[in-house]
Design an enzyme around this catalytic site. Structure first.
Site, PDB file in Angstrom:
ATOM      1  N   SER A  56       0.823  -1.211   0.000  1.00  0.00           N
ATOM      2  CA  SER A  56       0.000   0.000   0.000  1.00  0.00           C
ATOM      3  C   SER A  56       0.855   1.258   0.000  1.00  0.00           C
ATOM      4  CB  SER A  56      -0.929  -0.003   1.227  1.00  0.00           C
ATOM      5  OG  SER A  56      -0.186  -0.190   2.425  1.00  0.00           O
TER       6      SER A  56
ATOM      7  N   THR B  15     -40.011  26.624 -10.049  1.00  0.00           N
ATOM      8  CA  THR B  15     -40.302  25.254  -9.628  1.00  0.00           C
ATOM      9  C   THR B  15     -40.519  24.483 -10.931  1.00  0.00           C
ATOM     10  OG1 THR B  15     -42.701  25.559  -9.509  1.00  0.00           O
ATOM     11  CG2 THR B  15     -41.468  26.024  -7.494  1.00  0.00           C
ATOM     12  N   HIS B  16     -40.102  23.244 -10.976  1.00  0.00           N
ATOM     13  CA  HIS B  16     -40.163  22.454 -12.223  1.00  0.00           C
ATOM     14  C   HIS B  16     -39.379  23.138 -13.347  1.00  0.00           C
ATOM     15  CE1 HIS B  16     -43.617  20.334 -10.322  1.00  0.00           C
ATOM     16  NE2 HIS B  16     -43.925  21.557  -9.920  1.00  0.00           N
TER      17      HIS B  16
ATOM     18  N   ASN C 204     -17.232  28.304 -22.367  1.00  0.00           N
ATOM     19  CA  ASN C 204     -17.861  27.149 -21.711  1.00  0.00           C
ATOM     20  C   ASN C 204     -17.603  27.123 -20.209  1.00  0.00           C
ATOM     21  OD1 ASN C 204     -18.841  26.134 -24.156  1.00  0.00           O
ATOM     22  ND2 ASN C 204     -16.937  25.023 -24.564  1.00  0.00           N
TER      23      ASN C 204
ATOM     24  N   SER D  65     -13.755  26.765 -27.128  1.00  0.00           N
ATOM     25  CA  SER D  65     -13.889  25.533 -27.895  1.00  0.00           C
ATOM     26  C   SER D  65     -12.775  25.492 -28.930  1.00  0.00           C
ATOM     27  CB  SER D  65     -15.251  25.511 -28.584  1.00  0.00           C
ATOM     28  OG  SER D  65     -15.200  24.712 -29.746  1.00  0.00           O
TER      29      SER D  65
ATOM     30  N   ASN E 153      -2.187  -2.684  13.139  1.00  0.00           N
ATOM     31  CA  ASN E 153      -3.649  -2.519  13.094  1.00  0.00           C
ATOM     32  C   ASN E 153      -4.119  -1.283  13.853  1.00  0.00           C
ATOM     33  OD1 ASN E 153      -3.409  -4.882  11.744  1.00  0.00           O
ATOM     34  ND2 ASN E 153      -4.347  -6.180  13.323  1.00  0.00           N
TER      35      ASN E 153
ATOM     36  N   LYS F 118      -8.239   3.580   2.347  1.00  0.00           N
ATOM     37  CA  LYS F 118      -7.474   4.817   2.188  1.00  0.00           C
ATOM     38  C   LYS F 118      -7.679   5.504   0.843  1.00  0.00           C
ATOM     39  CE  LYS F 118      -4.239   2.478   4.190  1.00  0.00           C
ATOM     40  NZ  LYS F 118      -5.147   1.760   5.115  1.00  0.00           N
TER      41      LYS F 118
ATOM     42  N   TYR G 131      -9.343  -6.777  12.587  1.00  0.00           N
ATOM     43  CA  TYR G 131      -8.739  -6.266  11.356  1.00  0.00           C
ATOM     44  C   TYR G 131      -8.778  -7.313  10.254  1.00  0.00           C
ATOM     45  CZ  TYR G 131      -5.390  -4.494   7.971  1.00  0.00           C
ATOM     46  OH  TYR G 131      -4.806  -4.071   6.807  1.00  0.00           O
TER      47      TYR G 131
ATOM     48  N   GLU H  54     -19.051  22.331 -14.795  1.00  0.00           N
ATOM     49  CA  GLU H  54     -19.418  20.995 -15.286  1.00  0.00           C
ATOM     50  C   GLU H  54     -18.565  19.912 -14.622  1.00  0.00           C
ATOM     51  OE1 GLU H  54     -20.044  21.030 -19.815  1.00  0.00           O
ATOM     52  OE2 GLU H  54     -19.084  22.932 -19.350  1.00  0.00           O
TER      53      GLU H  54
ATOM     54  N   LYS I 172     -17.554  30.282 -28.417  1.00  0.00           N
ATOM     55  CA  LYS I 172     -17.877  29.598 -27.165  1.00  0.00           C
ATOM     56  C   LYS I 172     -17.140  30.124 -25.948  1.00  0.00           C
ATOM     57  CE  LYS I 172     -19.790  25.598 -27.464  1.00  0.00           C
ATOM     58  NZ  LYS I 172     -20.736  25.121 -26.577  1.00  0.00           N
TER      59      LYS I 172
ATOM     60  N   GLN J 139      -7.384  -2.186   4.099  1.00  0.00           N
ATOM     61  CA  GLN J 139      -6.364  -1.382   3.410  1.00  0.00           C
ATOM     62  C   GLN J 139      -7.007  -0.581   2.272  1.00  0.00           C
ATOM     63  OE1 GLN J 139      -2.207  -2.754   2.924  1.00  0.00           O
ATOM     64  NE2 GLN J 139      -2.714  -2.984   0.765  1.00  0.00           N
TER      65      GLN J 139
HETATM   66  N1  ARG Z   1      -1.192  -1.419   5.069  1.00  0.00           N
HETATM   67  C1  ARG Z   1      -2.135  -1.897   6.027  1.00  0.00           C
HETATM   68  C2  ARG Z   1      -3.460  -1.170   5.896  1.00  0.00           C
HETATM   69  O1  ARG Z   1      -3.474  -0.175   5.258  1.00  0.00           O
HETATM   70  C3  ARG Z   1      -1.606  -1.681   7.398  1.00  0.00           C
HETATM   71  C4  ARG Z   1      -2.132  -2.623   8.399  1.00  0.00           C
HETATM   72  C5  ARG Z   1      -1.600  -3.983   8.123  1.00  0.00           C
HETATM   73  N2  ARG Z   1      -1.922  -4.889   9.159  1.00  0.00           N
HETATM   74  C6  ARG Z   1      -1.768  -6.193   9.029  1.00  0.00           C
HETATM   75  N3  ARG Z   1      -2.052  -6.939  10.034  1.00  0.00           N
HETATM   76  N4  ARG Z   1      -1.326  -6.709   7.906  1.00  0.00           N
HETATM   77  O2  ARG Z   1      -4.479  -1.586   6.389  1.00  0.00           O
END
Ligand code: ARG
Length: 459
Positions: free
Chosen positions: A24, A156-157, A286, A278, A111, A326, A318, A291, A284, A323
């Site tokens: 990660s 409205t509408h 835009n 454009s 964790n 994120k 966990y 948008e 144009k 993972q």
């Molecule tokens: N890279 C992991 C995550 O984002 C970190 C935690 C990993 N924990 C484990 N027991 N492998 O969740």
């Protein structure tokens, strides 16, 4: 690949593709500051409790601090081959301090570490987002104040309905955004619980002081259940839900800008700085930014759905699935920041074409309700008055006239209650001014709304 820190139970030699798949670091490298800050607090706690000697704790903290400044200065780069940011920082510390570096991970797990890092990250980002939303509220309020008395049709509408003040319309968005700030604050308040010390899942046999660490990191409480502490990503879901609602508001405002800048409306002219041309059509201008904001709303909804779906089948505690939390959160943060950074100056610099708004308000019979109300005030039941007003509108449409200039004689054919004062009663200015109910569109009501928003911004 060789050299896994967790080699032992297995030889730690994994397939290269499995390594890439598992890693990660490509996205969690952005948590380096939070990771190091958390580790410094952890080392301090270990020293405080005598799990490390004071000198060991100090040297670890100094080592972490040096890694942080080297990363910030560019003297040290995150190693893309590391499994994640936690392994990278610990590995770098050990490379610098030798065996002492290996003591940092006492009474801790990745964790609880990752659960902490993400909270620290979101805490800062939510604060920054709240500031950005407040700036947008300020820009909307500024335009409302500059265009206090501009009248346009309210819809409205998407059909012309009743005349309103443009300032009233802008303030409706300020109200939405104030609720967004409230939701972000609520998220931050519920997230203000420190997970460190939950360890892998069950707590630890070491005599740790979770409250010491929480306080050092600026949390007001510790997670009261270690299983929940490491498994909880509610704060991420709540953040993404708040982010989705905020994006929905930005998207609706964007849609208005797209409509308002069209030749069909021409209520607003955006600054050249926030429009594009454009490649083929020379005429144009835009509203691409509006948008794109409207378009990016979809990806933030996707981020919310992704995290909800990731979490729904997970047993405690966990699981590596987590993972995946994120990238959704980072994407929503980045998207919101970029959208707000463009929306605010785009609103602040837009030119309001009041004459066009007024001209549109003069067509479309948006004072027909007031015409009916006029008869009601003279004693006619509303339903009958509604019918008379409707017939007069039909007459005007057929003859190409408008209510404001239709001769009194024509009015009186429909009802003897009509008199000269009707023209004053149905003028757009009167229609707006008379809607002085709380929250309504009258200048006085709008002034009260401006005052409420400014009060909010002051606090
Ligand atoms: N890279 C992991 C995550 O984002 C970190 C935690 C990993 N924990 C484990 N027991 N492998 O969740």
């Amino acid at each position: 690949m060789k050299g896994k820190m967790w080699a032992g139970r297995t030889d730690g030699i994994t397939d290269r593709l499995a390594d890439d798949f598992n890693s990660s670091i490509a996205f969690d490298a952005r948590l380096y500051r939070q990771d190091i800050t958390g580790s410094m607090a952890h080392a301090a706690m270990l020293g405080e409790k005598g799990i490390l000697t004071p000198s060991e704790a100090d040297r670890i903290i100094a080592g972490l601090s040096a890694i942080l400044s080297d990363l910030e200065s560019g003297a040290l780069a995150v190693d893309p081959a590391a499994e994640d940011i936690h392994m990278f920082v610990e590995g770098e510390l050990t490379a610098r301090l030798g065996d002492l570096g290996k003591k940092l991970h006492t009474a801790r797990s990745r964790n609880d570490q990752v659960a902490l890092d993400l909270r620290l990250y979101l805490r800062d980002e939510i604060a920054a987002l709240i500031d950005a939303v407040r700036s947008l509220i300020g820009a909307l309020t500024g335009q409302a104040e500059k265009n206090r008395d501009a009248i346009l049709p309210g819809y409205t509408h998407l059909q012309r309905a009743q005349p309103i003040l443009f300032s009233h319309h802008l303030l409706a968005y300020a109200m939405m955004l104030m609720r967004d700030v409230g939701r972000l604050r609520d998220t931050a308040a519920r997230m203000d619980v420190c997970p460190i010390g939950c360890c892998a899942l069950a707590g630890t046999t070491y005599d740790i002081d979770r409250r010491f660490e929480a306080e050092k990191l600026g949390f007001s409480a510790v997670a009261p259940n270690s299983l929940d502490g490491v498994s909880d990503r509610d704060f991420g879901v709540e953040f993404l839900a708040a982010a989705s609602i905020l994006m929905m508001h930005l998207s609706r405002l964007s849609e208005e800008l797209v409509l308002w800048t069209s030749w069909e409306f021409k209520f607003v002219e955006l600054s050249d700085a926030y429009t594009t041309g454009s490649s083929i059509m020379p005429q144009k201008k835009n509203p691409d930014m509006a948008e794109l904001i409207r378009g990016k709303t979809g990806r933030v909804y996707g981020d919310l759905m992704a995290l909800l779906t990731t979490l729904k089948g997970l047993p405690l505690a966990y699981n590596k699935d987590m993972q995946e939390d994120k990238e959704s959160i980072f994407d929503a943060v980045d998207t919101l920041k970029s959208c707000l950074s463009v929306m605010t100056p785009m609103i602040a610099t837009m030119r309001v074409l009041r004459e066009n708004m007024l001209a549109a308000a003069q067509k479309g019979f948006i004072n027909a309700t007031d015409l009916a109300d006029y008869l009601v005030k003279k004693g006619m039941p509303f339903r009958s008055a509604y019918k008379v007003a409707g017939e007069l509108v039909a007459h005007c449409i057929a003859s190409g006239e408008v209510l404001e200039t239709l001769p009194l004689a024509v009015y009186r054919e429909k009802s003897e209650l009509f008199a000269d004062d009707l023209y004053e009663a149905i003028s757009l200015k009167t229609c707006v001014e008379k809607r002085s109910s709380e929250g309504g569109t009258s200048p006085a009501s709008v002034e009260a709304q401006i005052a409420a928003v400014k009060e909010f911004l002051k606090a």
